[in-house]
Design an enzyme around this catalytic site. Structure first.
Site, PDB file in Angstrom:
ATOM      1  N   ARG A 125      28.120-101.108 -56.277  1.00 52.59           N
ATOM      2  CA  ARG A 125      28.564-100.153 -57.052  1.00 52.59           C
ATOM      3  C   ARG A 125      27.837 -98.950 -57.280  1.00 52.59           C
ATOM      4  NH1 ARG A 125      30.019-104.551 -60.439  1.00 52.59           N
ATOM      5  NH2 ARG A 125      32.108-105.066 -60.442  1.00 52.59           N
ATOM      6  N   LYS A 147      28.222 -85.034 -51.333  1.00 52.43           N
ATOM      7  CA  LYS A 147      29.585 -85.325 -50.882  1.00 52.43           C
ATOM      8  C   LYS A 147      29.624 -86.334 -49.784  1.00 52.43           C
ATOM      9  CE  LYS A 147      32.544 -81.399 -51.066  1.00 52.43           C
ATOM     10  NZ  LYS A 147      33.814 -80.606 -50.239  1.00 52.43           N
ATOM     11  N   GLU A 189      27.956 -72.511 -40.054  1.00 54.69           N
ATOM     12  CA  GLU A 189      27.905 -72.877 -41.396  1.00 54.69           C
ATOM     13  C   GLU A 189      26.968 -72.076 -42.229  1.00 54.69           C
ATOM     14  OE1 GLU A 189      30.145 -74.591 -43.006  1.00 54.69           O
ATOM     15  OE2 GLU A 189      30.579 -76.426 -41.555  1.00 54.69           O
ATOM     16  N   LYS A 231      22.721 -73.335 -50.785  1.00 52.74           N
ATOM     17  CA  LYS A 231      23.695 -74.231 -51.068  1.00 52.74           C
ATOM     18  C   LYS A 231      23.322 -75.144 -52.256  1.00 52.74           C
ATOM     19  CE  LYS A 231      26.568 -77.992 -49.872  1.00 52.74           C
ATOM     20  NZ  LYS A 231      26.960 -78.853 -48.703  1.00 52.74           N
ATOM     21  N   GLU A 243      38.180 -77.315 -59.633  1.00 50.06           N
ATOM     22  CA  GLU A 243      39.338 -76.389 -59.293  1.00 50.06           C
ATOM     23  C   GLU A 243      38.850 -74.968 -59.668  1.00 50.06           C
ATOM     24  OE1 GLU A 243      43.645 -75.904 -58.064  1.00 50.06           O
ATOM     25  OE2 GLU A 243      42.432 -77.521 -58.042  1.00 50.06           O
ATOM     26  N   ARG A 247      31.741 -73.977 -56.027  1.00 49.61           N
ATOM     27  CA  ARG A 247      31.531 -74.487 -54.837  1.00 49.61           C
ATOM     28  C   ARG A 247      32.688 -74.361 -53.785  1.00 49.61           C
ATOM     29  NH1 ARG A 247      28.978 -80.535 -54.788  1.00 49.61           N
ATOM     30  NH2 ARG A 247      28.774 -80.798 -52.479  1.00 49.61           N
ATOM     31  N   ASN A 251      34.159 -73.483 -48.741  1.00 51.46           N
ATOM     32  CA  ASN A 251      35.361 -73.897 -48.097  1.00 51.46           C
ATOM     33  C   ASN A 251      35.807 -72.535 -47.158  1.00 51.46           C
ATOM     34  OD1 ASN A 251      35.345 -76.492 -48.657  1.00 51.46           O
ATOM     35  ND2 ASN A 251      36.525 -76.128 -50.524  1.00 51.46           N
ATOM     36  N   HIS A 254      37.542 -72.796 -43.727  1.00 52.55           N
ATOM     37  CA  HIS A 254      37.854 -74.109 -43.778  1.00 52.55           C
ATOM     38  C   HIS A 254      39.620 -74.661 -43.473  1.00 52.55           C
ATOM     39  CE1 HIS A 254      33.520 -74.618 -43.585  1.00 52.55           C
ATOM     40  NE2 HIS A 254      33.639 -75.771 -43.497  1.00 52.55           N
ATOM     41  N   HIS A 258      39.346 -77.049 -40.751  1.00 53.66           N
ATOM     42  CA  HIS A 258      39.974 -78.371 -40.620  1.00 53.66           C
ATOM     43  C   HIS A 258      41.420 -78.600 -40.067  1.00 53.66           C
ATOM     44  CE1 HIS A 258      37.431 -79.357 -44.364  1.00 53.66           C
ATOM     45  NE2 HIS A 258      36.818 -79.588 -43.473  1.00 53.66           N
ATOM     46  N   HIS A 271      33.079 -79.188 -35.610  1.00 50.56           N
ATOM     47  CA  HIS A 271      33.643 -78.631 -36.695  1.00 50.56           C
ATOM     48  C   HIS A 271      33.065 -77.252 -36.820  1.00 50.56           C
ATOM     49  CE1 HIS A 271      34.176 -78.514 -40.940  1.00 50.56           C
ATOM     50  NE2 HIS A 271      33.145 -78.132 -41.333  1.00 50.56           N
TER      51      HIS A 271
HETATM   52  N1  LIG Z   1      29.282 -84.104 -47.051  1.00 49.52           N
HETATM   53  C1  LIG Z   1      29.572 -82.818 -46.673  1.00 49.52           C
HETATM   54  O1  LIG Z   1      29.289 -82.133 -47.583  1.00 49.52           O
HETATM   55  C2  LIG Z   1      29.941 -82.194 -45.536  1.00 49.52           C
HETATM   56  C3  LIG Z   1      29.887 -81.063 -45.286  1.00 49.52           C
HETATM   57  C4  LIG Z   1      30.205 -80.361 -43.960  1.00 49.52           C
HETATM   58  C5  LIG Z   1      30.499 -81.255 -42.953  1.00 49.52           C
HETATM   59  N2  LIG Z   1      30.460 -82.835 -43.347  1.00 49.52           N
HETATM   60  C6  LIG Z   1      30.699 -83.769 -42.174  1.00 49.52           C
HETATM   61  O2  LIG Z   1      29.759 -83.647 -41.278  1.00 49.52           O
HETATM   62  C7  LIG Z   1      30.287 -84.058 -39.792  1.00 49.52           C
HETATM   63  C8  LIG Z   1      29.717 -83.183 -38.748  1.00 49.52           C
HETATM   64  O3  LIG Z   1      28.389 -83.388 -38.842  1.00 49.52           O
HETATM   65  P1  LIG Z   1      27.532 -82.994 -37.435  1.00 49.52           P
HETATM   66  O4  LIG Z   1      28.071 -81.537 -36.705  1.00 49.52           O
HETATM   67  O5  LIG Z   1      26.169 -83.116 -37.904  1.00 49.52           O
HETATM   68  O6  LIG Z   1      28.020 -84.123 -36.592  1.00 49.52           O
HETATM   69  P2  LIG Z   1      27.326 -85.582 -35.990  1.00 49.52           P
HETATM   70  O7  LIG Z   1      26.606 -86.061 -36.963  1.00 49.52           O
HETATM   71  O8  LIG Z   1      28.287 -85.986 -35.036  1.00 49.52           O
HETATM   72  O9  LIG Z   1      26.015 -84.936 -35.080  1.00 49.52           O
HETATM   73  C9  LIG Z   1      26.269 -84.087 -33.974  1.00 49.52           C
HETATM   74  C10 LIG Z   1      25.818 -84.893 -32.741  1.00 49.52           C
HETATM   75  O10 LIG Z   1      24.306 -84.522 -32.357  1.00 49.52           O
HETATM   76  C11 LIG Z   1      23.836 -85.565 -32.286  1.00 49.52           C
HETATM   77  N3  LIG Z   1      22.393 -85.316 -33.006  1.00 49.52           N
HETATM   78  C12 LIG Z   1      22.080 -85.129 -34.408  1.00 49.52           C
HETATM   79  N4  LIG Z   1      20.962 -84.858 -34.633  1.00 49.52           N
HETATM   80  C13 LIG Z   1      20.295 -84.991 -33.390  1.00 49.52           C
HETATM   81  C14 LIG Z   1      19.109 -84.470 -33.006  1.00 49.52           C
HETATM   82  N5  LIG Z   1      17.953 -84.146 -33.834  1.00 49.52           N
HETATM   83  N6  LIG Z   1      18.788 -84.686 -31.281  1.00 49.52           N
HETATM   84  C15 LIG Z   1      19.710 -85.043 -30.764  1.00 49.52           C
HETATM   85  N7  LIG Z   1      21.078 -85.399 -31.041  1.00 49.52           N
HETATM   86  C16 LIG Z   1      21.206 -85.199 -32.367  1.00 49.52           C
HETATM   87  C17 LIG Z   1      24.627 -86.684 -32.828  1.00 49.52           C
HETATM   88  O11 LIG Z   1      24.286 -87.971 -32.387  1.00 49.52           O
HETATM   89  C18 LIG Z   1      25.972 -86.072 -32.586  1.00 49.52           C
HETATM   90  O12 LIG Z   1      26.314 -86.564 -31.272  1.00 49.52           O
HETATM   91  C19 LIG Z   1      31.745 -83.923 -39.964  1.00 49.52           C
HETATM   92  O13 LIG Z   1      32.037 -85.388 -40.284  1.00 49.52           O
HETATM   93  C20 LIG Z   1      31.980 -83.119 -41.230  1.00 49.52           C
HETATM   94  O14 LIG Z   1      33.219 -83.838 -41.966  1.00 49.52           O
HETATM   95  C21 LIG Z   1      30.137 -82.981 -44.305  1.00 49.52           C
HETATM   96 ZN   LIG Z   2      32.103 -77.315 -42.842  1.00 51.65          ZN
END
Ligand SMILES: NC(=O)c1ccc[n+]([C@@H]2O[C@H](COP(=O)([O-])OP(=O)(O)OC[C@H]3O[C@@H](n4cnc5c(N)ncnc54)[C@H](O)[C@@H]3O)[C@@H](O)[C@H]2O)c1
Ligand SMILES: [Zn+2]
Length: 369
Positions: A125, A147, A189, A231, A243, A247, A251, A254, A258, A271
């Protein structure tokens, strides 16, 4: 260290310590021991790209600080944000003996952060977690704000929780190993945060676009520091994305972003790349519907061009895009909801727009009829 900031949410008394700066990773052991006082064990969750690069350093630092640390490696990529991977993570927490006072450490990009953060929100939990974002996208955006989520066959991020990390350590030195394509996606971003939330950040991106595109370490560090500040300011006022809360500005870009990812089956488009096209379209809609100056729209497009973020929608149809946008928020079938920007640095609450008017713009951007 260039930035040390305590992000406190008065309404829930949750708090995250944010440490941003080159070399910050070396201090993870002590910082974790302080932020998660009493933690005897930690499970480091990472992916198979990041593990060989940074896991040993993190494990050793934790152990030196008196925390018994183990590691759990998942395949790199969006498909690890799955229910099956979450169950496997719970299983691992059990085998590693992670108790109520212990911690989970997310070492990786947004995928690892979302999966491990959700694991921490749900294991027993809720246990403490520490974010060590290693992609640019995760350092500037997903790593801050609490998130967490996994994807379901029906859509992205459908099951998740708000669960603030106790500590976030964003060390821009690790970006040296990040592939350039992922760096560009993360820059999208940063531009988003400037254009929708903070005019000075946007102007800074314009001044430094070439250094950012080239991956100059000083420029990247400053981008992360600036973006994390923005941020933190945005989410502090709106911890759970109410709503119409502040924050929702994040988006921007997005709605289409998305939908584009979903319509492409989360393959072939990153992304950030999808969000970049989404911002271009949202800016055009903002000119038409929200009084954004056309010169401001052109500035956005120009900076995205310089960062190598292309405009075309490829291998996707208008029909698939529009239906994916509708699924995004289950509302009136003829409208989709958009964050618009009446001026640089300001965003409106999401507004419904007629899908037929958007379809025309999608065709101009390269979607097939
Ligand atoms: N929680 C939130 O608020 C929020 C906000 C935006 C996006 N997201 C989510 O984040 C995800 C995308 O994140 P991302 O772009 O980091 O993708 P990811 O985690 O897949 O990383 C991108 C790639 O880079 C590699 N990588 C990461 N760090 C590295 C480093 N230092 N050296 C070499 N390789 C490295 C990873 O292995 C992967 O292949 C999506 O699922 C999206 O929905 C979440
Ligand atoms: Zn995003």
């Amino acid at each position: 260290v260039p930035l040390r900031l305590d992000l406190v949410f008065p309404s829930t008394s949750a708090a995250s310590r944010l440490i941003v700066g080159r070399g910050a990773l070396a201090g993870i052991g002590r910082a974790t021991a302080r932020a998660c006082a009493g933690a005897a064990r930690a499970l480091v969750v990472t992916d198979h790209h990041v593990a060989p690069l940074y896991a040993d350093r993190v494990l050793r630092s934790l152990r030196r600080a008196g925390i018994a640390a183990g590691v759990h490696v998942v395949p790199a990529g969006e498909r690890s944000k799955s229910a099956a991977r979450l169950v496997a993570l719970w299983d691992m927490c059990g085998r590693a003996g992670i108790g109520r006072g212990d911690a989970i450490v997310a070492l990786g990009g947004g995928v690892v952060g979302d999966l491990a953060g959700f694991g921490a929100a749900t294991w027993l939990r809720g246990v403490a977690w520490v974010g060590v974002p290693t992609s640019l996208l995760a350092q500037v955006d997903s790593g801050v704000g609490g998130k967490t989520a996994i994807d379901l066959p029906g859509g992205k991020n459908l099951a998740g929780a708000f669960h603030q990390p106790r500590l976030v350590i964003a060390d821009p030195d690790v970006l040296e190993t990040l592939p350039a394509r992922h760096r560009r996606a993360g820059l999208a971003e940063v531009v988003k945060m400037g254009f929708a939330c903070d005019a000075p950040l946007f102007a800074w991106c314009e001044r430094n676009a070439d250094a950012l595109a080239a991956g100059m370490p000083e420029a990247l560090e400053e981008a992360v520091v600036r973006a994390v500040r923005v941020k933190a300011r945005v989410v502090r006022r709106d911890q759970r994305e109410r709503e119409g809360g502040t924050r929702t500005a994040l988006n921007f870009g997005h709605t289409l972003g998305h939908a584009y990812e979903a319509a492409r089956g989360y393959r072939g488009v990153l992304h950030g790349e999808a969000v970049a096209v989404g911002m271009r379209l949202a800016a055009r809609l903002s000119v038409r519907e929200a009084g954004l100056a056309d010169a401001a729209r052109a500035r956005l497009e120009r900076v995205l061009d310089r960062l190598g973020l292309r405009r075309r929608l490829t291998r996707v149809s208008v029909h698939d895009l529009v239906s994916a946008m509708r699924v995004d928020k289950k509302r009136d079938a003829r409208t989709t909801r958009w964050v618009l920007t009446p001026q640089i640095g300001r965003a409106s609450v999401p507004r419904p727009l007629d899908s037929r008017r958007i379809a025309r713009a999608l065709i101009e951007f390269g979607a097939q009829t």
